[in-house]
Design an enzyme around this catalytic site. Sequence first.
Site, short mmCIF file in Angstrom:
data_model
loop_
_atom_site.label_atom_id
_atom_site.label_comp_id
_atom_site.label_asym_id
_atom_site.label_seq_id
_atom_site.Cartn_x
_atom_site.Cartn_y
_atom_site.Cartn_z
N GLU A 22 0.86 -1.19 0.00
CA GLU A 22 0.00 0.00 0.00
C GLU A 22 0.90 1.24 0.00
O GLU A 22 1.61 1.48 0.96
CB GLU A 22 -0.91 0.00 1.23
CG GLU A 22 -1.92 1.12 1.19
CD GLU A 22 -2.50 1.48 2.56
OE1 GLU A 22 -3.55 2.12 2.60
OE2 GLU A 22 -1.88 1.13 3.59
N HIS A 26 -11.55 -0.91 1.80
CA HIS A 26 -12.19 -0.64 3.08
C HIS A 26 -11.93 0.79 3.58
O HIS A 26 -12.46 1.17 4.63
CB HIS A 26 -11.69 -1.64 4.12
CG HIS A 26 -10.23 -1.48 4.39
ND1 HIS A 26 -9.27 -1.77 3.44
CD2 HIS A 26 -9.56 -1.04 5.47
CE1 HIS A 26 -8.07 -1.50 3.93
NE2 HIS A 26 -8.22 -1.06 5.18
N ASP A 27 -11.08 1.54 2.89
CA ASP A 27 -10.79 2.92 3.29
C ASP A 27 -11.46 3.94 2.36
O ASP A 27 -11.36 5.15 2.61
CB ASP A 27 -9.28 3.20 3.23
CG ASP A 27 -8.48 2.39 4.25
OD1 ASP A 27 -9.02 2.13 5.35
OD2 ASP A 27 -7.33 2.05 3.95
C1 NOJ Z 1 -4.05 1.64 5.91
C2 NOJ Z 1 -5.24 0.78 6.18
O1 NOJ Z 1 -5.81 0.40 4.95
C3 NOJ Z 1 -6.17 1.57 7.06
O2 NOJ Z 1 -7.43 0.97 7.19
C4 NOJ Z 1 -5.50 1.78 8.38
O3 NOJ Z 1 -6.28 2.63 9.18
C5 NOJ Z 1 -4.11 2.40 8.22
N1 NOJ Z 1 -3.36 1.85 7.15
C6 NOJ Z 1 -3.30 2.22 9.49
O4 NOJ Z 1 -2.95 0.87 9.63
#
Ligand code: NOJ
Length: 541
Positions: free
Chosen positions: A241, A315-316
């Site tokens: 990511e 999910h974000d």
């Molecule tokens: C990225 C994740 O996708 C997210 O959901 C999370 O809050 C942050 N990293 C911190 O781990």
Amino acid sequence: MERKWWQKVTVYQIYPRSFQDSNNDGIGDLKGIISRLDYLEKLGIGAIWLSPVYSSPNDDNGYDISDYRNIMKEFGTMSDMEELIDEANKRGIRIVMDLVVNHTSDEHSWFIEAKKSKDSKYRDYYIWRDPIDGSEPNSLKSCFGGSAWQYDEQSGQYYLHFFSPKQPDLNWENPEVREEVYDMMNFWIDKGIGGFRMDVIEMIGKQPDKMISSNGPKLHEYIKEMNQKTFGNHDLLTVGETWGATPDIAKLYSDPERNELSMIFQFEATTLDQIDGKPKWFTKPLDVLGLKHVLSKWQTCLEDRGWNSLFWNNHDLPRAVSQYGDDGIYRIESAKMLAIVLHLLKGTPYVYQGEELGMTNCKVEDISEVDDIESRNMYFEEIEKGTPKEELINRINRKGRDNARTPMQWDGTENAGFTKGTPWLHVNANYHTINAKACLEDENSIFYTYKKLIDYRKKNDIVVYGDYEMVDDVPDDVFVYLRKYRGQMLLVCANFTNEFRRINLDKFGRQTSFISNYDEGVIDLSSKVLKPYEAFAIEVK
Ligand code: NOJ
């Protein structure tokens, strides 16, 4: 480039808390996932990216891990996890674990020990600094709002946390930390998993004293070391990511000769609706021309070296159909359009749970309905400053992370068939019409568009390996591209608007589509009026 299994598969992301509850405590769990593997097999996916399932106090829903070698109580046991890996493997589905090693939970034993004494060997597993002039060491900010430094009364020092104060950052400069992480990764590799999705991996090379959070000077050195000591000798999918990746940075990660990762998630398309220089909450309407250029740029820049991931949401992020399509009257057409556009590009596609049903964002009216730590922090910070409540709720309804996290909609029974208990997060009220059962019973549903695209990719190397080319002479908000491979050609066409659009692509003439969100059949490309959100793909003759 050597061909890999992960170039051909479609990955499905599960957010376990919201997928399927098996014991009616209102929280999704591993047994619930196992019970739905046949559904996923039917869809045709080859891997599951499982958001974190490790022990966690859930300050950030599992992205705050207190024990990497145990399963969160609400989700089940290690033996459930082994059963999941096994049952998935039997169906040709590999489990990709979420690797969250930029930080741990403050309830991880390492941090508990680190806090106890400055002399503990674990102190240096984290990042501590003395106050400067009685306050924070510098002005680094947390991604969840406020300072990235938290004061620890007992020792009189600050520790670094780029997310919540309950997510202290690990010190990757310490070789012992790196060895602990590699050991833990090998523990999971030995269990037969299919790979790792690496949470905010670009931050592990941070240099807080130089105000560097992402893309630090030692980042790639660490990833190479990780590769060599863990997954390098196994045939695994690894995806990092990386919010700050440019095409050049993406090549560093995914050029196979560099022995780092299979691919990364870059977010350029998902941030196009943001007003430049402002936080994610400040949005502008979708610029389709910009989107076409961003997608095209990423297709071509990794053509020779490197590999793309393809995704609209996770999910974000907001639900795909709400962000890029129309979640009202053209929901079905626009959801299928988005599927056709994404799944015929070059790269590994990711489907976020419920996307294959056209699940939508879910509005709230009050902050008491919101679970997401990021949304809540923003809300309370802004309320303090006097920003009106209505504006803040609008922002959350547009961009808040709970939109993607409401429970999976399985059927029209109570709580969408997710649980017979009280769901941890409200179910979207539209579940009576938008649900898996209804989709499975309708051969024209969004689900079957996804299934068809996933199957098509498996059978047609042109989708996996073909070159990409954008077609320019069409309206700005119509996206047309070609894929070319060994004398074959595919043409993909999509209208991103709720209006009619005309295209005149004389040189292609009359062709027959193999997939469409209206009627399949003969299409005269030299003079074609596209219906709202119409999309189709053609094997050009
Ligand atoms: C990225 C994740 O996708 C997210 O959901 C999370 O809050 C942050 N990293 C911190 O781990």
